[in-house]
Design a protein around this motif. Structure first.
Motif, PDB file in Angstrom:
ATOM      1  N   GLY A   6       0.829  -1.211   0.000  1.00 45.14           N
ATOM      2  CA  GLY A   6       0.000   0.000   0.000  1.00 45.14           C
ATOM      3  C   GLY A   6       0.857   1.252   0.000  1.00 45.14           C
ATOM      4  O   GLY A   6       0.597   2.218  -0.731  1.00 45.14           O
ATOM      5  N   THR A   7       1.929   1.242   0.809  1.00 48.35           N
ATOM      6  CA  THR A   7       2.834   2.397   0.887  1.00 48.35           C
ATOM      7  C   THR A   7       3.512   2.665  -0.457  1.00 48.35           C
ATOM      8  O   THR A   7       3.667   3.820  -0.864  1.00 48.35           O
ATOM      9  N   VAL A   8       3.912   1.593  -1.153  1.00 50.49           N
ATOM     10  CA  VAL A   8       4.559   1.744  -2.472  1.00 50.49           C
ATOM     11  C   VAL A   8       3.626   2.473  -3.435  1.00 50.49           C
ATOM     12  O   VAL A   8       4.034   3.414  -4.133  1.00 50.49           O
TER      13      VAL A   8
ATOM     14  N   TRP B  30       9.240   4.071   3.652  1.00 49.06           N
ATOM     15  CA  TRP B  30       8.995   5.138   2.663  1.00 49.06           C
ATOM     16  C   TRP B  30      10.147   6.120   2.567  1.00 49.06           C
ATOM     17  O   TRP B  30      10.337   6.757   1.529  1.00 49.06           O
ATOM     18  N   GLN B  31      10.974   6.255   3.614  1.00 45.97           N
ATOM     19  CA  GLN B  31      12.140   7.135   3.510  1.00 45.97           C
ATOM     20  C   GLN B  31      13.123   6.604   2.467  1.00 45.97           C
ATOM     21  O   GLN B  31      13.727   7.375   1.717  1.00 45.97           O
ATOM     22  N   GLN B  32      13.281   5.288   2.400  1.00 43.74           N
ATOM     23  CA  GLN B  32      14.174   4.691   1.381  1.00 43.74           C
ATOM     24  C   GLN B  32      13.655   4.994  -0.024  1.00 43.74           C
ATOM     25  O   GLN B  32      14.434   5.305  -0.931  1.00 43.74           O
ATOM     26  N   MET B  33      12.339   4.904  -0.186  1.00 44.53           N
ATOM     27  CA  MET B  33      11.750   5.205  -1.500  1.00 44.53           C
ATOM     28  C   MET B  33      11.985   6.678  -1.864  1.00 44.53           C
ATOM     29  O   MET B  33      12.326   7.003  -3.009  1.00 44.53           O
ATOM     30  N   LEU B  34      11.806   7.573  -0.879  1.00 43.42           N
ATOM     31  CA  LEU B  34      11.988   9.003  -1.142  1.00 43.42           C
ATOM     32  C   LEU B  34      13.439   9.334  -1.480  1.00 43.42           C
ATOM     33  O   LEU B  34      13.705  10.223  -2.293  1.00 43.42           O
ATOM     34  N   VAL B  35      14.397   8.620  -0.866  1.00 42.19           N
ATOM     35  CA  VAL B  35      15.818   8.838  -1.189  1.00 42.19           C
ATOM     36  C   VAL B  35      16.056   8.539  -2.665  1.00 42.19           C
ATOM     37  O   VAL B  35      16.705   9.313  -3.384  1.00 42.19           O
ATOM     38  N   LEU B  36      15.498   7.418  -3.152  1.00 42.04           N
ATOM     39  CA  LEU B  36      15.666   7.040  -4.571  1.00 42.04           C
ATOM     40  C   LEU B  36      15.007   8.065  -5.487  1.00 42.04           C
ATOM     41  O   LEU B  36      15.599   8.503  -6.481  1.00 42.04           O
ATOM     42  N   LEU B  37      13.762   8.459  -5.159  1.00 44.55           N
ATOM     43  CA  LEU B  37      13.049   9.456  -5.972  1.00 44.55           C
ATOM     44  C   LEU B  37      13.827  10.769  -6.000  1.00 44.55           C
ATOM     45  O   LEU B  37      13.940  11.429  -7.039  1.00 44.55           O
TER      46      LEU B  37
ATOM     47  N   ALA C  23       4.064   6.201  -5.003  1.00 45.33           N
ATOM     48  CA  ALA C  23       4.038   6.361  -6.468  1.00 45.33           C
ATOM     49  C   ALA C  23       3.019   7.430  -6.868  1.00 45.33           C
ATOM     50  O   ALA C  23       3.300   8.291  -7.713  1.00 45.33           O
ATOM     51  N   GLY C  24       1.829   7.407  -6.246  1.00 47.35           N
ATOM     52  CA  GLY C  24       0.804   8.419  -6.548  1.00 47.35           C
ATOM     53  C   GLY C  24       1.264   9.812  -6.173  1.00 47.35           C
ATOM     54  O   GLY C  24       1.078  10.770  -6.934  1.00 47.35           O
TER      55      GLY C  24
ATOM     56  N   MET D 136      13.632  19.040  -2.371  1.00 44.03           N
ATOM     57  CA  MET D 136      12.646  19.161  -1.286  1.00 44.03           C
ATOM     58  C   MET D 136      12.409  17.803  -0.612  1.00 44.03           C
ATOM     59  O   MET D 136      12.307  17.707   0.616  1.00 44.03           O
ATOM     60  N   LEU D 137      12.355  16.731  -1.427  1.00 47.56           N
ATOM     61  CA  LEU D 137      12.130  15.391  -0.870  1.00 47.56           C
ATOM     62  C   LEU D 137      13.260  14.965   0.063  1.00 47.56           C
ATOM     63  O   LEU D 137      13.045  14.169   0.980  1.00 47.56           O
TER      64      LEU D 137
END
Length: 490
Positions: free
Chosen positions: A205-207, A268-275, A211-212, A308-309
């Protein structure tokens, strides 16, 4: 029910309907009455938001579906001011392109209403309701010049990819609801905190939620719509898309990820680092190759969103939230100042445009210092701020985000700060190229800078604000910190 919590939204909704009705009787092609009623309404909404922010209360309304807290009021205030500035810049531009109709004002106000609903959301359904209200209004604004092929194409791309983004977010939220059994954001936080929920469902769900949000923010790899919409849309519509909506995207990111899913921060912090790193890398490299200034600013926006992320990444370190308020307030300061600079930059593009001529190529700025030394100086201030050069506010905003990373003393975040600095140096190239073109190239177009007196005055004030906030950032930084601290307190 506590009506006080939704007074600004109700006022804006009523006045949007009034503006739509008033415009039916306006025969003046300049739409002066419609414009004045719209701006007067927005001014009162902004005053209400400012008053509520300084009162510092947190209220819940509509069966706790809506929350009125200092963070929501502060972002709502800045979004309203951004919309007022956008309409000042857009009016002369729209008048020379047969876009100055009542619909421009009513759709702009409806998109702002969507933003205010999003910043006050305390429930998944309200987040989605605000998102769709804002998005549908913006799709229509981008497509307002029906005889213009690039604008129609941009609207189609924006609509299709916006619908895809909404689908991603809705699917992610439905999974979070399925896992936790609640739509209320604070209750989701409590449910995750029990540790008795299927972790696999939560992560999936977090992924989808990230993404959204990535689509709405325009972060890589969900950035495909940004350059095409920025370039194809009329410049007034580009500013409506690239200004106040950034504040709404930031607000729902904080509401969903921080207020609702802080227990999943490690994921979600790991995802934001990649983004973040991908956005800064692709945004800066792609911007270097552009000759169209609107497309260049689109890639620049992708890079700025990446920066910003970064501010959202060090909020939770080893399960500890000590650095959270510092991290999130620096990200909030960054997005507010980025919107301020974006307003001025696109305001300058509209100021240099005239009937039959769009000043959207970098070459259109050649020799601007000879045509108008004042406006060349103002544009240079905006470019320096976007590049992060002192004493502009862009420098302090970048410094605040880097400081939030370094102060964690975690080697990974310190390396992330180093990467951000290196990629910012790449970004300085294409911003300084605009300054070089204005001051050192011979003018191609010797037309005097036109524009209405209010647009010229506002661009000048906008430039002064970018400089002044860079020299004295304390007041705005304190407001952002206060809003985040009070959000955590409730």
């Amino acid at each position: 029910m506590n009506w006080l919590a939704v007074y600004p939204d109700i006022l804006l909704l009523v006045m949007t309907c009034v503006v739509a009705l008033v415009d039916l009787w306006v025969k003046d092609e300049e739409r002066l009455v419609t414009y004045c009623v719209a701006q007067g309404s927005l001014f009162v909404v902004a005053l209400l938001q400012l008053w509520f922010f300084y009162d510092g209360f947190t209220l819940y309304a509509m069966q706790r579906m809506v929350v009125a807290d200092p963070m929501g009021h502060l972002l709502g205030l800045f979004a309203t001011l951004a919309m007022m500035a956008t309409l000042v810049y857009a009016r002369p531009y729209a008048a020379s392109r047969e876009m100055l109709k009542g619909e421009l004002f009513t759709l702009s106000m409806f998109s702002l209403l969507g933003i205010l609903v999003m910043v006050a959301a305390n429930n998944f359904l309200v987040v989605y309701l605000g998102l769709e209200l804002m998005s549908l209004s913006l799709y229509a604004i981008v497509a307002m010049r029906r005889d213009n092929v690039p604008a129609t194409e941009a609207a189609m791309k924006y609509f299709v990819l916006g619908a895809l983004a909404s689908g991603f977010l809705l699917y992610g939220l439905s999974m979070m609801y399925g896992a936790t059994g609640t739509l209320e954001i604070p209750e989701v936080f409590k449910a995750i905190g029990t540790g008795q929920i299927n972790k696999a469902v939560l992560i999936l769900g977090t992924v989808f939620v990230v993404a959204g949000l990535g689509f709405k923010l325009g972060a890589v790899p969900f950035h495909m719509w940004v350059p095409d919409v920025y370039q194809g849309a009329p410049t007034a519509a580009t500013l409506l898309v690239g200004g106040a909506p950034k504040l709404a995207a930031f607000a729902i990111t904080i509401r969903l990820l921080v207020e609702g899913m802080l227990g999943l921060a490690v994921d979600w912090q790991q995802m934001l680092v990649l983004l973040s790193v991908a956005s800064m890398l692709l945004g800066n490299l792609a911007a270097m190759a552009q000759s169209n200034i609107k497309r260049m600013l689109a890639y620049s926006t992708i890079a700025q969103i990446g920066f910003m992320l970064l501010g959202l990444c060090p909020g939770v370190v080893s399960g500890n939230t000590v650095s959270a308020s510092n991290a999130y307030s620096s990200a909030m300061f960054y997005v507010v100042t980025d919107v301020l600079t974006t307003l001025g930059t696109f305001g300058m593009i509209m100021l240099l445009s005239r009937a039959g001529h769009e000043a959207e190529m970098i070459d259109d700025f050649k020799g601007l210092a000879k045509r108008s030394p004042w406006f060349a100086g103002v544009m240079a201030v905006f470019m320096f701020s976007l590049a992060g050069i002192p004493p502009t506010v862009g420098f302090y905003a970048k410094l605040a985000v880097l400081q939030s990373l370094v102060s964690t003393n975690v080697p990974g975040f310190i390396w992330l700060a180093v990467v951000a600095v290196v990629l910012s140096l790449l970004g300085a190239y294409y911003y300084l190229r605009v300054v070089k073109v204005m001051y050192f190239d011979d003018a191609v177009d010797m037309h005097p800078v036109a524009g209405t007196s209010d647009a010229r005055l506002l661009v000048s004030l906008n430039g002064a604000a970018v400089l002044l906030l860079g020299i004295l950032p304390g007041g705005l930084m304190t407001m952002c910190a206060q809003a985040i601290v009070q959000m955590f307190a409730t």
